[in-house]
Scaffold this motif. Structure first.
Motif, PDB file in Angstrom:
ATOM      1  N   ALA A  83       0.810  -1.223   0.000  1.00 17.87           N
ATOM      2  CA  ALA A  83       0.000   0.000   0.000  1.00 17.87           C
ATOM      3  C   ALA A  83       0.836   1.261   0.000  1.00 17.87           C
ATOM      4  CB  ALA A  83      -0.929  -0.003   1.222  1.00 17.87           C
ATOM      5  N   GLU A  84       2.121   1.160   0.375  1.00 15.66           N
ATOM      6  CA  GLU A  84       2.994   2.338   0.400  1.00 15.66           C
ATOM      7  C   GLU A  84       3.501   2.711  -0.993  1.00 15.66           C
ATOM      8  OE1 GLU A  84       4.164   3.923   3.815  1.00 15.66           O
ATOM      9  OE2 GLU A  84       2.096   3.229   3.595  1.00 15.66           O
ATOM     10  N   ALA A  85       3.474   1.774  -1.922  1.00 14.99           N
ATOM     11  CA  ALA A  85       3.917   2.025  -3.296  1.00 14.99           C
ATOM     12  C   ALA A  85       2.737   2.556  -4.087  1.00 14.99           C
ATOM     13  CB  ALA A  85       4.458   0.742  -3.924  1.00 14.99           C
ATOM     14  N   GLN A  86       2.751   3.856  -4.389  1.00 19.07           N
ATOM     15  CA  GLN A  86       1.586   4.517  -4.967  1.00 19.07           C
ATOM     16  C   GLN A  86       1.963   5.396  -6.159  1.00 19.07           C
ATOM     17  OE1 GLN A  86      -1.159   6.288  -1.978  1.00 19.07           O
ATOM     18  NE2 GLN A  86       0.318   5.566  -0.455  1.00 19.07           N
ATOM     19  N   ALA A  87       0.945   5.730  -6.957  1.00 15.44           N
ATOM     20  CA  ALA A  87       1.116   6.645  -8.087  1.00 15.44           C
ATOM     21  C   ALA A  87      -0.142   7.484  -8.245  1.00 15.44           C
ATOM     22  CB  ALA A  87       1.398   5.873  -9.371  1.00 15.44           C
ATOM     23  N   ILE A  88       0.028   8.701  -8.767  1.00 19.35           N
ATOM     24  CA  ILE A  88      -1.086   9.620  -9.012  1.00 19.35           C
ATOM     25  C   ILE A  88      -1.239   9.810 -10.512  1.00 19.35           C
ATOM     26  CG2 ILE A  88      -2.054  11.910  -8.596  1.00 19.35           C
ATOM     27  CD1 ILE A  88      -0.073  12.158  -6.224  1.00 19.35           C
ATOM     28  N   ILE A  89      -2.450   9.579 -11.026  1.00 21.12           N
ATOM     29  CA  ILE A  89      -2.733   9.733 -12.448  1.00 21.12           C
ATOM     30  C   ILE A  89      -3.836  10.777 -12.605  1.00 21.12           C
ATOM     31  CG2 ILE A  89      -3.595   8.578 -14.523  1.00 21.12           C
ATOM     32  CD1 ILE A  89      -1.943   6.536 -11.803  1.00 21.12           C
ATOM     33  N   ILE A  90      -3.689  11.678 -13.592  1.00 25.10           N
ATOM     34  CA  ILE A  90      -4.653  12.751 -13.819  1.00 25.10           C
ATOM     35  C   ILE A  90      -5.352  12.546 -15.167  1.00 25.10           C
ATOM     36  CG2 ILE A  90      -4.990  15.244 -14.018  1.00 25.10           C
ATOM     37  CD1 ILE A  90      -4.065  14.473 -11.265  1.00 25.10           C
ATOM     38  N   PRO A  91      -6.654  12.203 -15.171  1.00 23.56           N
ATOM     39  CA  PRO A  91      -7.379  12.034 -16.442  1.00 23.56           C
ATOM     40  C   PRO A  91      -7.380  13.283 -17.313  1.00 23.56           C
ATOM     41  CG  PRO A  91      -8.619  11.065 -14.620  1.00 23.56           C
ATOM     42  CD  PRO A  91      -7.483  11.823 -14.005  1.00 23.56           C
ATOM     43  N   ALA A  92      -7.465  14.476 -16.694  1.00 17.14           N
ATOM     44  CA  ALA A  92      -7.498  15.727 -17.452  1.00 17.14           C
ATOM     45  C   ALA A  92      -6.208  15.983 -18.204  1.00 17.14           C
ATOM     46  CB  ALA A  92      -7.798  16.899 -16.517  1.00 17.14           C
ATOM     47  N   TYR A  93      -5.126  15.334 -17.778  1.00 13.06           N
ATOM     48  CA  TYR A  93      -3.827  15.475 -18.445  1.00 13.06           C
ATOM     49  C   TYR A  93      -3.498  14.228 -19.246  1.00 13.06           C
ATOM     50  CZ  TYR A  93      -3.142  19.346 -15.082  1.00 13.06           C
ATOM     51  OH  TYR A  93      -3.268  20.492 -14.331  1.00 13.06           O
ATOM     52  N   GLN A  94      -4.488  13.711 -19.990  1.00 14.92           N
ATOM     53  CA  GLN A  94      -4.309  12.574 -20.899  1.00 14.92           C
ATOM     54  C   GLN A  94      -3.873  11.292 -20.182  1.00 14.92           C
ATOM     55  OE1 GLN A  94      -1.989  15.517 -21.696  1.00 14.92           O
ATOM     56  NE2 GLN A  94      -4.033  16.387 -21.950  1.00 14.92           N
ATOM     57  N   GLY A  95      -4.374  11.095 -18.958  1.00 11.43           N
ATOM     58  CA  GLY A  95      -4.006   9.888 -18.217  1.00 11.43           C
ATOM     59  C   GLY A  95      -2.550   9.878 -17.831  1.00 11.43           C
ATOM     60  N   ARG A  96      -2.021  11.052 -17.514  1.00 11.79           N
ATOM     61  CA  ARG A  96      -0.601  11.216 -17.193  1.00 11.79           C
ATOM     62  C   ARG A  96      -0.292  10.730 -15.783  1.00 11.79           C
ATOM     63  NH1 ARG A  96       2.151  16.719 -19.001  1.00 11.79           N
ATOM     64  NH2 ARG A  96       0.293  16.516 -20.299  1.00 11.79           N
ATOM     65  N   VAL A  97       0.793   9.992 -15.629  1.00 11.15           N
ATOM     66  CA  VAL A  97       1.294   9.643 -14.302  1.00 11.15           C
ATOM     67  C   VAL A  97       2.063  10.860 -13.796  1.00 11.15           C
ATOM     68  CG1 VAL A  97       2.672   8.074 -12.905  1.00 11.15           C
ATOM     69  CG2 VAL A  97       1.497   7.215 -14.948  1.00 11.15           C
ATOM     70  N   MET A  98       1.514  11.560 -12.826  1.00  5.40           N
ATOM     71  CA  MET A  98       2.139  12.799 -12.357  1.00  5.40           C
ATOM     72  C   MET A  98       3.343  12.516 -11.465  1.00  5.40           C
ATOM     73  SD  MET A  98       0.709  15.254 -13.874  1.00  5.40           S
ATOM     74  CE  MET A  98       1.381  16.665 -12.991  1.00  5.40           C
ATOM     75  N   THR A  99       3.184  11.554 -10.564  1.00 12.91           N
ATOM     76  CA  THR A  99       4.290  11.217  -9.674  1.00 12.91           C
ATOM     77  C   THR A  99       4.000   9.886  -8.993  1.00 12.91           C
ATOM     78  OG1 THR A  99       5.774  12.100  -7.959  1.00 12.91           O
ATOM     79  CG2 THR A  99       3.409  12.387  -7.594  1.00 12.91           C
ATOM     80  N   SER A 100       5.004   9.364  -8.315  1.00 10.11           N
ATOM     81  CA  SER A 100       4.858   8.106  -7.586  1.00 10.11           C
ATOM     82  C   SER A 100       5.770   8.136  -6.375  1.00 10.11           C
ATOM     83  CB  SER A 100       5.203   6.911  -8.493  1.00 10.11           C
ATOM     84  OG  SER A 100       6.561   6.966  -8.899  1.00 10.11           O
TER      85      SER A 100
END
Length: 412
Positions: free
Chosen positions: A62-79
């Motif tokens: 659960a500590e290994a995470q990523a943030i994805i933004i649909p408005a930015y074309q499904g971009r992985v913003m950070t992890s």
């Protein structure tokens, strides 16, 4: 009467549960908002203020995470490999996102993996209109890969899939009718070990995800003489004075490494070193420089090491050594299908003294094909981050990239 009391009791229990959940969510939000800059929790709280954010976690951690933004074309913003208080690996353009304003030419929101299309320059470019000169004033990132939101079609706690139908025209006037799908899947420790051919992970914290990107032709057959499209994945990461990009290359198909290192002029010798089978590029965000490696010389991995924070990053991507790759330099091409499989970029100030970053980039490209209607190209890339015991990091770097940690630290 008994039924009435039972109903009331159920409602009370439900209300208590909802209240408990709300308090838990509120406490988590408050914790994120008080995290220090540079942490995953800080970036999550920031992004949630401005856009809908999809947060994924590894199935076994659960500590290994990523943030994805649909408005930015499904971009992985950070992890992160270490929860809200852990290091945030992606570079984020806080000022641009906070402004809410769109910029001319390109919106550099940041993010450690974004979906783009190639080629950028040449007679088949989708970034310049027909007849325009290849100058910055005319360069325009298509809205499809810049400002258009992608629709979520599938999601769970560990993955999310996006889809969009679109039309896009190239410099030669060819109109492409396409379907784009993009799926991001968090990887387990076992997945990481298997993909990188490592023993069971020990002594390190890790986070990894794989994106599967598909472009399907929905119209007439693509032809080499009117152009084709490639998939281009770019990751923006946080630099430091002690960060080095590592790009191994192969001599199996070309004894001389097919490396382009003059995109923005000659790179100083104290910033680029090419050894027997690996290239090192300084990634401090202080000098604008870019390299490319052709498919016959590239390997399907590249990475970076931040000696200051003890962080090792690796990308692994689909590679076709014999394939055709779109050339993207800003000029008309005699050989438009002789482009790079891998690119790496270090940010720096422009001639006018301005700078978007600082950041550095690791980029991979797909090969291209003359697709018939209904046919598709697919490009997969996996991104891995490791932190922890130096000996354990060294073992991973040696196995995957062919270098040891101390060697990286002594290059520059």
């Amino acid at each position: 009467m008994k039924a009435h009391y039972t109903a009331v009791l159920v409602m009370m229990v439900a209300a208590t549960g909802c209240s408990s959940d709300h308090k838990s969510d509120q406490k988590k939000l408050e914790t994120q908002q008080t995290q220090a800059a540079g942490t995953f929790g800080y970036d999550l709280a920031f992004l949630k203020k401005y856009k809908e954010a999809v947060v994924l976690a590894a199935p076994d951690n659960a500590e290994a995470q990523a943030i994805i933004i649909p408005a930015y074309q499904g971009r992985v913003m950070t992890s992160t490999a270490n929860g809200d208080g852990g290091n945030s690996y992606g570079w984020i353009n806080y000022k641009l996102i906070e402004s809410g304003q769109h910029q001319p030419h390109m919106n550099g929101f940041g993010g450690e993996e974004r979906f783009w299309l190639s080629p950028e320059g040449g007679q088949f470019s989708v970034y310049f209109k027909k007849g325009q000169s290849f100058d910055f004033e005319n360069w325009q990132t298509p809205a499809l890969i810049d400002t258009v939101a992608y629709k979520v079609v599938e999601s769970d706690a560990h993955s999310v899939k996006f889809q969009i139908n679109a039309m896009i025209e190239n410099y030669s006037g060819k109109m492409f009718v396409i379907d784009i799908s993009r799926k991001i899947q968090m990887l387990t420790k076992e997945d990481i070990a298997n993909l990188l051919d490592l023993p069971a992970l020990s002594g390190v914290k890790a986070v990894a995800y794989r994106s599967t990107n598909v472009v399907t032709n929905q119209d007439e057959t693509w032809k080499p003489e009117t152009g084709m499209l490639g998939i281009w994945l770019l990751g923006m990461f946080r630099p430091s004075d002690q960060t080095t990009i590592i790009a191994p290359f192969s001599k199996a198909l070309s004894a001389k490494p097919l490396i382009t290192d003059d995109y923005f002029g000659q790179i100083p010798a104290d910033r680029l070193v090419v050894k027997d089978s690996v290239l090192f590029l300084k990634a401090d965000g202080k000098h604008r420089s870019k390299i490319g490696i052709a498919p016959k010389s590239a390997r399907n991995v590249a990475g970076s090491y931040d000696a200051e924070k003890g962080m090792l990053t690796i990308i692994q991507y689909d590679l076709d050594p014999q394939g055709q790759y779109m050339k993207s330099t800003w000029e008309l091409h005699k050989d438009p299908y002789n482009g790079d499989a891998l690119n790496a970029y270090n940010d720096g100030k422009l001639a006018d003294g301005t700078q978007m970053g600082p950041f550095y980039e690791l980029e991979s490209n797909s090969s291209v094909k003359a697709l018939k209607e209904g046919e598709a190209i697919k490009h997969r890339q996996s991104t891995f981050h490791f932190e922890g015991d130096k000996a354990a990091l060294n073992a991973i770097a040696q196995k995957v990239l062919g270098v040891n940690i101390d060697q990286i630290g002594e290059i520059f």
